[in-house]
Design an enzyme around this catalytic site. Sequence first.
Site, PDB file in Angstrom:
ATOM      1  CD  GLU A   1       0.681  -4.742 155.866  1.00  0.00           C
ATOM      2  OE1 GLU A   1       1.002  -4.373 154.722  1.00  0.00           O
ATOM      3  OE2 GLU A   1       1.470  -5.323 156.641  1.00  0.00           O
TER       4      GLU A   1
ATOM      5  CD  GLU B   1      -4.273 -24.668 144.653  1.00  0.00           C
ATOM      6  OE1 GLU B   1      -3.954 -25.036 143.514  1.00  0.00           O
ATOM      7  OE2 GLU B   1      -3.513 -24.016 145.392  1.00  0.00           O
TER       8      GLU B   1
END
Length: 307
Positions: free
Chosen positions: A91, A122
Site C-alpha cells: 500500500e 515459519e
Amino acid sequence: MTPPRQGVAVRVESPTEARNPGTLDIDRLSTLDVLRLINAEDHRVPDAVEAVLPELAQAADLAVNALRSGHRVHYVGAGTSGRLATLDAAEIVPTFNAPPDWFVAHHAGGPEALVKAVEDVEDEAAGGAAQIRRHAVAGDVVLGVTASGRTPFVVAALNEARTLGARTVLVSNNPSAPRVDVDVLITVDTGPEAIAGSTRMKAGTSQKLVLTSFSTAVMVRLGRTYSNLMVSMRATNAKLRGRTVRILREATGLAENECTTALADAGGDLKVALVHLLSGVPIAQAAEALEKAQGYVRQALTSLTAR
C-alpha cells in the site's frame, strides 16, 4: 483429508499463549457480549503501542537514512505477521507514489501462503536467511515481525541481515522471548489474547498499527506529504483523480477549475501543481524548485520565497 504433518513440538513461553482470565467464560456469552469482550481487549492495544513509540522512532529514522542513501527496507514475517507486512509494503506505493523497490516484503511460504495458511514454513530458518542473502545488501534495513519473538524464518533472516551489514529491527509481542541481536527491539506487550494463542487478534492489531505508523512516519520524513495531505499519491483511477483535485483545493483554498487547470498544466504532477499555485511561479519554475528540494514541497516553497 490429509492428516497434519507430525514434527517436533516447541513450547513457546509468551503472554500471547497464556489464557486470559477475563475471557474464561467467553463461550457461554451471547454474540453481543462475546463482541463486547473482544472489543474491551482490543482497547488495550493502543496503549501498548504508545509504550514503544521511542523505539519505533529509532526504527523509522534508520529507514529514512537508508532510503535517502539509495537503500531499501525489507519486511520479514510468517503467517499473520507476514501478511500484515506484505499488505503494508504493497500500500505504500499507491499511497505515497514511492518507488516499488523501497519496501520489499518477504513472507514465509511465498505468495501461496498469503491466501492459505502454510504453518510449517515459519520453521524454515534456512529459507529466511536465503531470502535476505538473495535480496538485501549492506546499508539496507531489515524489519522482522513475529508475535512470539522467536519465529525461525524471521530470526534467521535478521541474523543474516546483520552478517551482510544491514541494520535490523524486530517487532515482537513477547517480552519473554530470547534476545535477538538487532539494532532496535520493539516489544509490544499486548498480553494474553481473548482466545489463547490467537495472535491474529491483539498481537496482529498491534503489528498493523506499528507497521502503518512506521511506514507513514518514514514517508512524512521523506517529504511524501505536505501538511497532512498525500501530495505524492498516484492517481490511477477516477476516485484518485478526484482526490488529487480535492487535495489541491484543500491546500490552496482555490476553486476547482483553477486546481484542475493547474494539474493539467503540470502534466498530472500534484506536487508541481501545488508549488505553482501556492507560490505563483510558472509551472517550469515550480518543477525546478521541487527538483532542487528533492521533492520536499515546504523546502521548495521556502526557496522560492527566499528568492
